[in-house]
Design a protein around this motif. Structure first.
Motif, PDB file in Angstrom:
ATOM      1  N   GLU A 138       0.832  -1.212   0.000  1.00 36.54           N
ATOM      2  CA  GLU A 138       0.000   0.000   0.000  1.00 36.54           C
ATOM      3  C   GLU A 138       0.863   1.257   0.000  1.00 36.54           C
ATOM      4  OE1 GLU A 138      -4.038  -0.785   2.428  1.00 36.54           O
ATOM      5  OE2 GLU A 138      -2.203  -1.115   3.583  1.00 36.54           O
ATOM      6  N   ALA A 139       1.907   1.258   0.826  1.00 36.92           N
ATOM      7  CA  ALA A 139       2.810   2.413   0.904  1.00 36.92           C
ATOM      8  C   ALA A 139       3.515   2.642  -0.430  1.00 36.92           C
ATOM      9  CB  ALA A 139       3.821   2.217   2.024  1.00 36.92           C
ATOM     10  N   GLN A 140       3.943   1.573  -1.074  1.00 35.86           N
ATOM     11  CA  GLN A 140       4.631   1.703  -2.358  1.00 35.86           C
ATOM     12  C   GLN A 140       3.691   2.203  -3.457  1.00 35.86           C
ATOM     13  OE1 GLN A 140       6.142  -2.326  -2.453  1.00 35.86           O
ATOM     14  NE2 GLN A 140       8.227  -1.602  -2.071  1.00 35.86           N
ATOM     15  N   LYS A 141       2.445   1.753  -3.424  1.00 37.50           N
ATOM     16  CA  LYS A 141       1.468   2.242  -4.405  1.00 37.50           C
ATOM     17  C   LYS A 141       1.216   3.732  -4.226  1.00 37.50           C
ATOM     18  CE  LYS A 141      -0.991  -2.045  -5.341  1.00 37.50           C
ATOM     19  NZ  LYS A 141      -2.254  -2.788  -5.222  1.00 37.50           N
ATOM     20  N   ARG A 142       1.104   4.153  -2.961  1.00 35.48           N
ATOM     21  CA  ARG A 142       0.881   5.575  -2.698  1.00 35.48           C
ATOM     22  C   ARG A 142       2.097   6.401  -3.106  1.00 35.48           C
ATOM     23  NH1 ARG A 142      -2.068   9.919  -3.056  1.00 35.48           N
ATOM     24  NH2 ARG A 142      -1.960  11.279  -1.245  1.00 35.48           N
TER      25      ARG A 142
END
Length: 89
Positions: free
Chosen positions: A57-61
């Motif tokens: 999720e952090a990488q997508k954001r």
């Protein structure tokens, strides 16, 4: 917990990334060990961050923030700083 963050560099540019430790990541950036981009633009400071449940999720954001225009990044930073200033009051 993973975080997505936005740094402001000494030259006023922004750098987006993700980490599991904001403190350690800021130290790595300011010691010149985290990124070739920020190494040439020290010192840097956090101007925005979000906490996520997973690294994915952090990488997508992070990817979404990198795709934003400078104007949209500035709005993101401004609203983040306003909300944090209200929390301090």
């Amino acid at each position: 917990m993973p975080y997505t963050y936005l740094l402001e560099c000494e030259d006023g540019s922004y750098y987006a990334g993700w980490t599991t430790s904001l403190k350690n990541r800021l130290e790595a950036h300011n010691s010149g060990k985290a990124s070739k981009y920020t190494r040439a633009r020290l010192p840097v400071k956090f101007v925005y961050w979000e906490e996520y449940e997973s690294k994915v999720e952090a990488q997508k954001r992070e990817a979404a923030i990198k795709a934003l225009t400078r104007q949209k990044k500035e709005k993101l930073v401004s609203s983040f700083q306003e909300s944090h200033n209200r929390m301090k009051e």
